[in-house]
Scaffold this active site. Sequence first.
Site, mmCIF file in Angstrom:
data_model
loop_
_atom_site.group_PDB
_atom_site.id
_atom_site.type_symbol
_atom_site.label_atom_id
_atom_site.label_comp_id
_atom_site.label_asym_id
_atom_site.label_seq_id
_atom_site.Cartn_x
_atom_site.Cartn_y
_atom_site.Cartn_z
ATOM 1 N N ASP A 17 0.820 -1.209 0.000
ATOM 2 C CA ASP A 17 0.000 0.000 0.000
ATOM 3 C C ASP A 17 0.855 1.260 0.000
ATOM 4 O OD1 ASP A 17 -1.943 -1.897 0.216
ATOM 5 O OD2 ASP A 17 -2.947 -1.016 1.946
ATOM 6 N N ARG A 97 -0.209 6.065 17.334
ATOM 7 C CA ARG A 97 -0.419 7.070 16.286
ATOM 8 C C ARG A 97 0.077 8.467 16.661
ATOM 9 N NH1 ARG A 97 0.027 2.761 13.892
ATOM 10 N NH2 ARG A 97 -1.732 1.889 12.753
ATOM 11 N N ASP A 126 -7.667 5.472 12.150
ATOM 12 C CA ASP A 126 -6.307 5.997 12.057
ATOM 13 C C ASP A 126 -6.233 7.314 11.292
ATOM 14 O OD1 ASP A 126 -5.033 4.185 13.641
ATOM 15 O OD2 ASP A 126 -4.355 2.899 12.013
ATOM 16 N N SER A 180 -5.827 -7.943 7.865
ATOM 17 C CA SER A 180 -4.736 -6.980 8.004
ATOM 18 C C SER A 180 -4.202 -7.019 9.430
ATOM 19 C CB SER A 180 -5.216 -5.567 7.665
ATOM 20 O OG SER A 180 -6.162 -5.122 8.622
#
Length: 408
Positions: A17, A97, A126, A180
């Site tokens: 990605d 994050r 996210d 994922s």
Amino acid sequence: MSKSIKKVVLAYSGGLDTSVILKWLQDAYQAEVVTFTADLGQGEELGPAREKAEKAGIKQIYIDDLREEFIRDYVFPMVRANAVYEGEYLLGTSIARPLISKRLVEIAHETGADAVAHGATGKGNDQVRFELAVAALDPSLKVIAPWREWDLNSRTKLIAYAEQHGISVPKDKRGEAPFSVDANLWHTSSEGKLLEDPSEEAFNEVCLRTCHPEDAPDKAEYITIGFERGDAVSVNGQALSPAGLVTKLNELGSKHGIGRLDLVENRFVGMKSRGIYETPGGTILMTAHRAIEQLTLDRGATHLKDELMPKYAKLIYEGFWFSPEREMLQAAIDHSQRYVSGEVRMKLYKGHALTVGRSSPNSLYSLAHVTFEEDEVYDQKDAEGFIRLNALRLRLIAERKQRLGEND
């Protein structure tokens, strides 16, 4: 999309990605790209990320070891708060994050970039976490979210784009990914595809960090965790750095199948999602921290912290780490930890982390007061007046009901 962007710092993993995003940024924005790869203890070799970035012609490549900062400045403050989202989730993805975002902004300043970019999709949390953090740290920076701009909305299109532009595609990416995975030193998170039916058991197919509890050792293992002012500092008497301590607890938790969670959670964007989480060391540490607080915090402080905790956890989950309200709560929480020092003895056995003992030089536990034997420090007759005063308002309410003939 704006064509005025000259340089972009991309949060880059080196996977399919973000490799596609790298090339897409170069084409769509005609911008120079700087890559940033964070080592948060995800357990992956980061050398290939550098090699792929170099092959793509990237001149400025940042690969930073942030493990100690991650645990010391983000995870440990969260542990002091006993933060758990929706009763179970230990916030492993959420808490990573803000640190990634902070470093993105720092690199943008160091390199003169006018934008940062991330690979979060338009359906998840996210994107919110990254962009709220950037807004708090430097609102002048543009944030580029390719998944909200491009038309590469399927795995087939991504692979076709990669092949068209000479981006290598691993064999295991050519089929539909079964789920994922996000990983760091605190946890692993797996979701999507195979896991989307919440009625189907998924631990056997997914768990990467822990053994099955039924396969764990048949003999329990006892460990001791030392605390100073709310932070864990040692395991079995051995002083360890923050990242070293979590690494050690991860090894112990993994061995005993501790820290597995199957959760259907409420995303900030409004939908429910199902995730499989593994937080072996974190589960042990959070249990131990609660135990040392039981000795060292008084009732008022304990109960207030428990009232504040869901708000604090929600702020982390929703991306408000850099908000003034989180900082206000953190100041109160950190103040409460002044006397939270001592040792906790834990029993690890077949998926369970059990507190079996705790001691502290700052303990508020008084055997003289709680003993069932005869004592000289507590007059049991005092309880009568205490109960009478606390019952006063209830008696007055009951008398009013009787006066008005109300029976309910």
